[in-house]
Design a protein around this motif. Structure first.
Motif, PDB file in Angstrom:
ATOM      1  N   THR A  95      -3.573  -5.929  -2.399  1.00 12.57           N
ATOM      2  CA  THR A  95      -2.729  -4.964  -1.698  1.00 12.57           C
ATOM      3  C   THR A  95      -2.441  -5.496  -0.306  1.00 12.57           C
ATOM      4  O   THR A  95      -3.351  -5.971   0.384  1.00 12.57           O
ATOM      5  CB  THR A  95      -3.431  -3.598  -1.592  1.00 12.57           C
ATOM      6  N   THR A 140       8.249   3.737   1.917  1.00 15.30           N
ATOM      7  CA  THR A 140       9.194   4.764   2.398  1.00 15.30           C
ATOM      8  C   THR A 140      10.399   4.907   1.480  1.00 15.30           C
ATOM      9  O   THR A 140      11.345   5.630   1.815  1.00 15.30           O
ATOM     10  CB  THR A 140       9.682   4.413   3.812  1.00 15.30           C
ATOM     11  N   ARG A 182       0.566  -2.203   8.539  1.00 16.17           N
ATOM     12  CA  ARG A 182       0.169  -1.263   9.591  1.00 16.17           C
ATOM     13  C   ARG A 182      -1.358  -1.060   9.506  1.00 16.17           C
ATOM     14  O   ARG A 182      -1.983  -1.367   8.517  1.00 16.17           O
ATOM     15  CB  ARG A 182       0.870   0.093   9.421  1.00 16.17           C
ATOM     16  N   GLY A 183      -1.904  -0.475  10.571  1.00 15.34           N
ATOM     17  CA  GLY A 183      -3.298  -0.052  10.544  1.00 15.34           C
ATOM     18  C   GLY A 183      -4.305  -1.176  10.410  1.00 15.34           C
ATOM     19  O   GLY A 183      -5.247  -1.086   9.608  1.00 15.34           O
ATOM     20  N   HIS A 224      -0.912  -4.829   3.583  1.00 14.83           N
ATOM     21  CA  HIS A 224      -0.644  -3.819   4.603  1.00 14.83           C
ATOM     22  C   HIS A 224       0.150  -4.461   5.732  1.00 14.83           C
ATOM     23  O   HIS A 224      -0.049  -5.631   6.062  1.00 14.83           O
ATOM     24  CB  HIS A 224      -1.950  -3.271   5.190  1.00 14.83           C
ATOM     25  N   HIS A 231       0.838  -1.201   0.000  1.00  9.57           N
ATOM     26  CA  HIS A 231       0.000   0.000   0.000  1.00  9.57           C
ATOM     27  C   HIS A 231       0.874   1.253   0.000  1.00  9.57           C
ATOM     28  O   HIS A 231       1.882   1.339   0.706  1.00  9.57           O
ATOM     29  CB  HIS A 231      -0.925   0.001   1.223  1.00  9.57           C
ATOM     30  N   GLU A 232       0.447   2.216  -0.797  1.00  5.79           N
ATOM     31  CA  GLU A 232       1.275   3.414  -1.010  1.00  5.79           C
ATOM     32  C   GLU A 232       1.559   4.175   0.283  1.00  5.79           C
ATOM     33  O   GLU A 232       2.610   4.824   0.410  1.00  5.79           O
ATOM     34  CB  GLU A 232       0.580   4.338  -2.007  1.00  5.79           C
ATOM     35  N   SER A 233       0.670   4.092   1.252  1.00  5.85           N
ATOM     36  CA  SER A 233       0.883   4.820   2.516  1.00  5.85           C
ATOM     37  C   SER A 233       2.010   4.222   3.341  1.00  5.85           C
ATOM     38  O   SER A 233       2.484   4.859   4.293  1.00  5.85           O
ATOM     39  CB  SER A 233      -0.404   4.826   3.345  1.00  5.85           C
ATOM     40  N   GLU A 234       2.457   3.025   2.999  1.00  9.04           N
ATOM     41  CA  GLU A 234       3.494   2.353   3.774  1.00  9.04           C
ATOM     42  C   GLU A 234       4.821   2.281   3.023  1.00  9.04           C
ATOM     43  O   GLU A 234       5.778   1.654   3.484  1.00  9.04           O
ATOM     44  CB  GLU A 234       3.012   0.947   4.166  1.00  9.04           C
TER      45      GLU A 234
END
Length: 366
Positions: free
Chosen positions: A99, A26, A103-104, A101, A21-24
């Motif tokens: 996708t 870095t 996190r979250g 993840h 996922h793009e939010s993770e």
């Protein structure tokens, strides 16, 4: 033929293309997707050992809790991977783009998962539940030795070790269903097979089959699977655990069609074959099986309650039509002998998972 079909089933796999996922992410550039062949009989959390090392260098600091989503829908980890694919991809997507993840974790949607231990616990609980349905108790599963339990679980983990699985599962004596094709070939005239009758090998012949139904109701009509409405919420699916009762009569084959009629009385008093005109619904008694698995029992209760509420308001006027039935990636004809389906398409925890899409008039979806 039976062993050959089982072998194909156990070797079945789904090509996955897994994106972080793009939010993770870095790192620049972001890591390319991981390509994995996921066993149909397996479970998504068991892929963590492959996925986590692949994406580890791109992850932000924190504690890893792996979960997967498909088009924004968090995937229930205790449902076999093949069943998720059959249910969510009306038109099969290859590779299947998921996708991942780290996190979250969506605890408001998914029950907690502590990795392999949680998956194993869920599997063994399902096996106990299946034993209860077949034999009226789960003693054989409860009394498994630690070595047998480990070998059984490893056969599922290794995805394809059918020989090891059969070696251990045969000790559980969870029943056999006599194949009606075999009966005819042997010129047998047996009828009325029921729970408690034994064959020459000492295995119990059963008339009760553990079934998990994934019922998806839609308002819109569609002729091509690519036009089927998408499932974007688990609220659109009713999860129902029920035993299929096999009733054999001399000279008559008990079909998948017959089994579905008994499994879904809320929808059908006389279940039509796909493409046939559907009859009016009639109200029926609602049944639910006892469960030793809290999560599956809760799902069964919710599914039945939703079905009952739906039927109470429209049981005399609604016309339902089966649009799709899928088992282990196969869309069988409803005239197929149910005994063949059970003997060849059952999952290792002895449940038959059936995905079914039903069209009902607007305003009457579950």
């Amino acid at each position: 033929m039976h062993m050959e079909a089982q072998k194909y089933l156990w070797e079945g796999a789904i090509p996955l293309q897994i994106h972080l996922h793009e939010s993770e992410v870095t790192t620049l550039p972001p890591p390319p997707p991981a390509l994995i062949l996921a066993p149909r009989m397996g479970y998504l959390p068991l892929l963590s050992a492959l996925v986590k090392p692949y994406f580890s260098s791109a992850l932000p600091p924190g504690v890893d809790t792996v979960w997967f989503e498909y088009k924004g829908l968090p995937l229930k980890w205790y449902i076999p991977t093949g069943v998720l694919f059959d249910l969510l991809c009306a038109e099969p997507e290859r590779p299947w783009n998921l996708t991942v993840h780290f996190r979250g974790y969506p605890g408001n949607i998914l029950i907690p998962c502590e990795g392999e231990d949680s998956v194993k616990w869920s599997f063994i609980n399902s096996l106990k539940e299946a034993a209860y349905i077949i034999n009226g108790n789960s003693k054989n599963v409860m009394n498994m030795s630690q070595s047998d339990q480990l070998e059984l679980w490893n056969s599922v983990m290794s995805a394809g070790n059918l020989e090891a699985y059969l070696r251990v599962s045969s000790k559980l004596k969870l029943g056999t269903v006599e194949d009606e094709y075999t009966i005819k070939m042997n010129l047998s005239t047996k009828s009325g097979q029921g729970t408690g009758e034994t064959d020459m090998a000492g295995q119990v012949k059963t008339g009760r089959i553990p079934v998990r139904l994934y019922v998806w109701s839609v308002n819109e009509d569609f002729h091509d699977l690519e036009d089927a409405p998408k499932i974007d919420s688990w609220d659109k699916i009713s999860f129902i655990n029920r035993p299929a009762e096999i009733h054999t009569e001399e000279g008559k084959c008990f079909t998948l069609h017959d089994a579905l009629k008994g499994l879904l009385p809320e929808f059908f008093s006389d279940l039509p074959l796909i493409g046939e005109e559907s009859p009016k619904l009639e109200d029926e008694d609602k049944t639910k099986i006892p469960s030793e698995d809290a999560s599956s029992n809760r799902s069964a209760e919710e599914g039945v309650e939703n079905l009952c509420e739906h039927m109470e308001s429209s049981c005399t006027t609604t016309i339902a039509e089966i649009k799709l039935v899928r088992i282990q990636g196969i869309e069988p004809k409803l005239e197929i002998p149910f005994s063949w389906v059970v003997n060849n398409l059952m999952n290792p925890e002895h449940f038959l998972h059936i995905c079914i899409c039903i069209k009902v008039p607007a305003g009457n979806t579950i």
